[in-house]
Structure formats: structure tokens, C-alpha cells
Design an enzyme around this catalytic site. Structure first.
Site, PDB file in Angstrom:
ATOM      1  N   SER A 267       9.894  13.559  51.018  1.00 51.96           N
ATOM      2  CA  SER A 267      10.508  14.841  51.386  1.00 51.96           C
ATOM      3  C   SER A 267      11.252  14.767  52.704  1.00 51.96           C
ATOM      4  CB  SER A 267       9.438  15.925  51.531  1.00 51.96           C
ATOM      5  OG  SER A 267       9.035  16.412  50.289  1.00 51.96           O
TER       6      SER A 267
ATOM      7  N   HIS B 180       6.728  23.142  54.915  1.00 53.44           N
ATOM      8  CA  HIS B 180       7.485  22.033  54.320  1.00 53.44           C
ATOM      9  C   HIS B 180       8.992  22.258  54.429  1.00 53.44           C
ATOM     10  CE1 HIS B 180       9.004  19.592  50.867  1.00 53.44           C
ATOM     11  NE2 HIS B 180       8.048  18.762  51.238  1.00 53.44           N
TER      12      HIS B 180
ATOM     13  N   ASP C  83      12.584  38.477  46.623  1.00 55.93           N
ATOM     14  CA  ASP C  83      13.129  39.307  47.686  1.00 55.93           C
ATOM     15  C   ASP C  83      14.241  38.537  48.400  1.00 55.93           C
ATOM     16  OD1 ASP C  83      12.064  37.697  49.789  1.00 55.93           O
ATOM     17  OD2 ASP C  83      10.119  38.704  49.581  1.00 55.93           O
TER      18      ASP C  83
ATOM     19  N   ASN D 223       5.637  10.684  46.072  1.00 54.14           N
ATOM     20  CA  ASN D 223       4.737   9.967  46.993  1.00 54.14           C
ATOM     21  C   ASN D 223       3.479   9.423  46.336  1.00 54.14           C
ATOM     22  OD1 ASN D 223       6.518  10.923  48.917  1.00 54.14           O
ATOM     23  ND2 ASN D 223       5.244  12.687  49.403  1.00 54.14           N
TER      24      ASN D 223
ATOM     25  N   ASP E 226      13.262  25.073  48.669  1.00 60.23           N
ATOM     26  CA  ASP E 226      11.976  24.549  49.149  1.00 60.23           C
ATOM     27  C   ASP E 226      10.953  25.683  49.279  1.00 60.23           C
ATOM     28  OD1 ASP E 226      10.119  22.890  50.924  1.00 60.23           O
ATOM     29  OD2 ASP E 226      11.811  21.527  50.704  1.00 60.23           O
TER      30      ASP E 226
HETATM   31 CA   LIG Z   1      10.052  36.616  50.940  1.00 62.92          CA
END
Ligand SMILES: [Ca+2]
Ligand SMILES: [Ca+2]
Length: 431
Positions: free
Chosen positions: A366, A214, A198, A297, A171
Site C-alpha cells: 500500500s 490507511h 455522504d 502482502n 481508500d
Molecule cells: Ca463520511
């Protein structure tokens, strides 16, 4: 490509809790995320090396597994053209990589002020603490949503509450320092931010804009349904809520390799991605991982990918496409519908953690998908007595029949076999 979004905050207020910080990974120098304009999966001979494959095709192998026999090549626009493919001796169809996927937030809310003053007086006035040190209590504002799916009975039927089950949330990232997740996250050594290349999948962005928050909301819903499950936070979507094919596929492989038993994808695209579908197929068929995706949606008579391909075909078993209903069992006005939709769960005004120690209410498919993912975690944590390949099918078949509801008649047979998640009936059937 049309971007779709599956959830938006529309209400937010502070939740005051004693904080408990998760150790963050430290250290490696930032690298730029690799973002080719196109990607394409190719078969590779068993025993070949990445270098051999890259030399053979003249393109970087951004995903590579000789044992599984595949590589995903990154291609430039020129390489992805007809003459470029011929020059590389590549047969097949490359797909667009960049920003193909989007978090399923409600498009109608885009560009508007989405924050509304909430009445959270009950939180502090009554001293309610929802999550402290990994202990859990129902968020009162979610009572009706959770009664609708029989969550209280489900917790009685599956008292292990999802313990030992790792749920990957692929996500916008997760606010890993939020007290809601104290004690509930996978070890930081397993985290990954594919978007920024990262090891810290913390959310980045501005509250109220784009997709920020989210993933935190989605992860919080999984934990409300399965409070003792473990969340593996993987970031593939940027602050605007969009993300690349490559990163979604890489995150799926990553989750499988780190022992996730359930993968939640509250994201979608209007176009099928072969690269993502292949990753899902590997997860479900080869590794017995259950994958859940939101339907989108747009109030459309079609559902977004990858949810679209979860009703049948190679990824049909061990997967579920999920739409949204309200607590009166009516299709949510925004929710997509189609014969390939398998199940729905409440997706309106669902309260969940938001970044910076906040709490927010969200609407969208979601929010429905993680209720299903959490329900699967409850079952797996308890131990199912049916074959794993039958679990998602049984979840769809044990739902409440929503077609008796007259308002759903226009969507006959397009809201799933029965329609509405019934966790109590599901767990009685599989445990
Ligand atoms: Ca990051
Ligand atoms: Ca399915």
C-alpha cells in the site's frame, strides 16, 4: 472470500504543526449506503433510461451510463441464484459485492498492538516542520526510502512537482483536516464517501485498529513524491479496512468524471471483480487515466486483483501493479510476486501523515503504490513527450534491475521487467 490487507502502522508520534482547516461539506441528511449482496454489469442500449433498464431486469441499476452502454445491477442472494437469474432473464455471472476488497495492510500485524514508541525528538527539537500551509520539506525519516527511488533528482527534473494533476486516493478516506493536506485537496464539492453515503470522506475509526489511517498515509505518500499534486479523497473502505465491489467501481467512475489523471488503489482482493475491471478499463482506455494498484502482502506467488490484471490485456496499458522492496533492493518479506507484477517501490517503514494531526510509519505494498502514483503525477504535471499509453510501460522499463541482487533469485522474472522504481531515469525518458 479471503480478505487481504496491504499496510499497517507500526509507529506513531505526534507532529506539532500550526493547523489549517479545510472547509468541510455541510449538510445533506445521511442516507444509508446501498449494499446488495451481489452485483453484475450488463450492457444497456444507447439511449435507454435507468427506469427502462430497472424495469427490464427487475433490479436496481446502481451504476448506469447509457452513453457508455452499461449498467451495474444490484442483486439479492435470491436474485443471484440460478433460478433468480432466469426469472430476471439475466445471462452472466453475478459476483459477491460485500467486503470483497481490503486495504493492503500487513496481515501479520492484525490483532496485535501495532503502536511502538517512536523517536520523534528530531521533529520538534530541531524545529522541523514538514508541511505548513502547503509548503513541503522531506521527512528526514524517509530519506533512505526516497533516495532509493531518486526522488531528489526527480524533483529537479520535474520542477512543477505534479502541479495541476489530480490523483484520486480510493481508500479508507483521508483526514481532510490534517495540516499535511492544507491546500492540496480537490474542492470539497468533489469529495465522496461511498462507504457511508455522504460527502465527507474523512477517516473514521480508532487509531491502531483495522484500516484507520490507511488512506491518510497513502495520500501523504503521493504528496511527498508529488508535492504540488491535488488529492481527490474518496472513501470506499470502512474502519476495518474492507469495502464493497460496488463502491470501488463507483469511486473509479467518480474520479474519472472529476478529472483525476491518476488513480491509486492500495487495496486488493483474491478474486477478480468484473465490475471493478470494467471500471478500470473505462478509466484507462476511454479516458486516458493512469491506474496504480498494490500487489498485496501475503508473500504469495500471486498478486491480488485488480493489480493482477494490470500487466497485460485490456487494462495493461496506462496501469501498473506495484509490489514492495526494501532499500537494499530485496523483495520485502511480505510482498507478493508474480510474472504479472510490473514494478516495486520501497514499502517498509514509510513515514506519512496519520489522522488527528499525527504522523506514522507504515509498511506494505500500500505504501509502494502511491510512490508510483506520485511519480506518474510528476511526469504528467511536467508534460510528457511520449504517448500517454507508453508512460506506465516506460516507468517499468526504466527501473533498476533488481535481479542482480542474489536474494531476489527465487523471484526471477516475478518482480517486474527490471524491478525497482527509478524516478530519475523514468522522467529523463518521458519528459
Ligand atoms: Ca463520511
Ligand atoms: Ca500495466
Amino acid at each position: 472470500m479471503v480478505k487481504r490487507s496491504h499496510g499497517v502502522f507500526f509507529l506513531l508520534s505526534a507532529l506539532l504543526l500550526a493547523g489549517c482547516s479545510q472547509q468541510r461539506p455541510t449538510g445533506t441528511a445521511p442516507e444509508a449506503a446501498v449494499r446488495p449482496s451481489h452485483v453484475m454489469q450488463v450492457r444497456v442500449p444507447v439511449g435507454s433510461t435507468r427506469e427502462q433498464v430497472e424495469a427490464m431486469y427487475g433490479a436496481p441499476a446502481l451504476m448506469f451510463d447509457a452513453a457508455e452502454g452499461y449498467a451495474v445491477l444490484g442483486l439479492s442472494d435470491a436474485q443471484a441464484s440460478g433460478s433468480g437469474l432466469r426469472a430476471l432473464n439475466l445471462a452472466g455471472t453475478p459476483e459477491s459485492n460485500l467486503n470483497a476488497f481490503s486495504a493492503d495492510t500487513m496481515a501479520t500485524m492484525q490483532g496485535r498492538s501495532v503502536w511502538i514508541q517512536g523517536d520523534f525528538g528530531t521533529w520538534t527539537a530541531e524545529g522541523r516542520s514538514v508541511w505548513i500551509q502547503g509548503q513541503y520539506g522531506l521527512i528526514p525519516e524517509n530519506t533512505t526510502n526516497f533516495q532509493t527511488i531518486r526522488l531528489e533528482q526527480a524533483h529537479s527534473l520535474a520542477p512543477k512537482l505534479g502541479a495541476g494533476v489530480k490523483v484520486a486516493v480510493i481508500d479508507t478516506g483521508v483526514d481532510v483536516d490534517h495540516p499535511a493536506f492544507a491546500g492540496s485537496l480537490a474542492p470539497a464539492s468533489e469529495w465522496r464517501d461511498f462507504y457511508a453515503a455522504d460527502n465527507n470522506p474523512d477517516e473514521e475509526g480508532v487509531l491502531g485498529e483495522g484500516g484507520y489511517g490507511h488512506g491518510t498515509g497513502v495520500a501523504g505518500i503521493v504528496l511527498q513524491v508529488a508535492p504540488k499534486a491535488t488529492i481527490l479523497p474518496l472513501r470506499v473502505l470502512g474502519p476495518d479496512g474492507s469495502g464493497d465491489v460496488l463502491h470501488v467501481a463507483q469511486a473509479i467512475d467518480w474520479a474519472v468524471a472529476r478529472g483525476a489523471k491518476v488513480i491509486n488503489l492500495s487495496l486488493g482482493s483474491t478474486e477478480r471483480s468484473a465490475v471493478v475491471q470494467e471500471a478500470i478499463k473505462r478509466a484507462t482506455e476511454k479516458h486516458n487515466v493512469l491506474v496504480v494498484a498494490s500487489a498485496g502482502n501475503d508473500n504469495r506467488a500471486s498478486i491480488s486483483y485488480p493489480a493482477y490484471d494490470m500487466a497485460a490485456g485490456p487494462s495493461g496499458e496506462r496501469s501498473l501493479s506495484v509490489g514492495s522492496l526494501d532499500t537494499s533492493w530485496n523483495k520485502s518479506s511480505f510482498s507478493n510476486y508474480h510474472a504479472n507484477l510490473e514494478l516495486n517501490a520501497p514499502g517498509e517503514s514509510v513515514y506519512s501523515p496519520a489522522p488527528d494531526g499525527m504522523m506514522a510509519a507504515w509498511s506494505g505494498t500500500s505504501m509502494s503504490a502511491p510512490m508510483v502514483a506520485g511519480g506518474l503525477a510528476l511526469a504528467l504535471g511536467q508534460g510528457v513527450r511520449v504517448p500517454l499509453k507508453d508512460v506506465t510501460k516506460k516507468m517499468a522499463e526504466t527501473g533498476f534491475d533488481v535481479y542482480n541482487n542474489g536474494q531476489n533469485q527465487p523471484y526471477k522474472d516475478k518482480l517486474g521487467k527490471k524491478g525497482l522504481l527509478n524516478l530519475a531515469a523514468f522522467l529523463r525518458d518521458v519528459l
